[in-house]
Every structure is written in C-alpha cells, then in structure tokens.
Design an enzyme around this catalytic site. Sequence first.
Site, short mmCIF file in Angstrom:
data_model
loop_
_atom_site.label_atom_id
_atom_site.label_comp_id
_atom_site.label_asym_id
_atom_site.label_seq_id
_atom_site.Cartn_x
_atom_site.Cartn_y
_atom_site.Cartn_z
N ASP A 159 10.02 3.47 24.54
CA ASP A 159 9.54 2.00 23.46
C ASP A 159 10.89 1.43 23.53
OD1 ASP A 159 7.39 3.30 23.28
OD2 ASP A 159 7.60 4.44 21.71
N ASP A 177 8.52 10.97 20.64
CA ASP A 177 8.65 9.94 19.24
C ASP A 177 9.77 11.14 18.39
OD1 ASP A 177 7.86 8.14 20.78
OD2 ASP A 177 6.15 7.99 19.13
#
Length: 206
Positions: free
Chosen positions: A158, A132
């Site tokens: 995401d 991330d």
Amino acid sequence: MTKFYNKWPFHVGVILFSIVADQLTKLWALVRFTNETGAPNHDIIEVISDLVRFQLVFNKGAAFSSRPQDLMPFLSPTVFFILISVVACVVMFVFYKSIDKRDWLSRLGVVMILGGAVGNFIDRMRLKMVVDFIDCDFPDISFQNFSMTRFPTFNVADSFVTVGVAVIILSPIILKKIHKEIKAEKEAEKKALAAKKEKPAAGDEK
C-alpha cells in the site's frame, strides 16, 4: 544520454524490490502476530509510541479495507480481484508506455504502483485476503456521521502505491521545465497536424 534510473532494467528492479520487501514484511507479521492456529494473537508493538505501531489485520476487501467488489456481487471476491488486478496492471502498463521518457518521475511512480499492486495480488491468490500490519495515528476527523481516529491499517505494498501516486502528482511541479517542453512539443505537433489537414491536396488546386 538516458540515466540508469530511467531505464526499464531499473524499473523492473524497483518492482521486484517492492514485491520482495512487501512479502518478507508480511511473512514476519504472520509469524510474529499469529498463534499456533494461525489466528491473530492481538499483540501490538509500539514503534513510535502510539503514533506508529504494528498489529496484524486481515483485509478481505481492497485498499484500506474498502469493498469495491460489492459493486459486482455476482462475482466471487477471488475472481473480482483477479479481473481488477489484471485490468489495473494493463492500464498502468499502457500509461507507462505513453509517458515521455524525459518524465522519469512519472515513470518511476507507475512502476511503484505496479509493484505494490502485484504484492497485494499475491496475497489474494495465496491467502484469499491481504495482510496489513502498519497502524498509524491520524488527526481526528469528524464530519457529520463520519469520524476517523486512526489511519486504516496498511502494508508495504500500500505504501508503494500511495507514494507512487504522490510521485506522479508531484512530477509536473518537480520537473516543471521538462513538462513545459513536452507540452510545447505536443502543441506544436497538433498545430502541424491540423495545418496539414487543412492544406488542400495538390490535385484539388486549380
């Protein structure tokens, strides 16, 4: 005539694009935000002041750092995420097949979710965690003992999943007329089926 954006070749293209975009941006994040040992160097790149910035976070949980695998601690994280990913993809594929072809927005939303899910699944198989790097500010929320000052760090995969869910939710609003037609046809089919069941067979009539 079915539009090109509602055909399976386009949908496969969306899935492949989402996977490539996700993996390339994660590769960049790993190169930019790790040192010689592969550990995060804690650098931060401000994109829009402090509102949007890039910084590396390794997520060993699920989406937005949640840990649903705690529900089944007897499974290793790798086995858990393999199972959950396979089940999720099968469910989404069945859902995709069940959607009326006129509802092109919902179909597009499903393939976006699939693309994002595969992108994160590749991370779990390759790195045993998810990369991330997108960090966004979030309106301060405080509720009893819970508080959130920034949105959980996320990635391109995401984003595809989140946008895909939003598209499916908004489809009945954007394609209101089409959804009404589909609903009316389904209700007519149910009524016809019910009437057929209630109609006595020819041999039962006296």
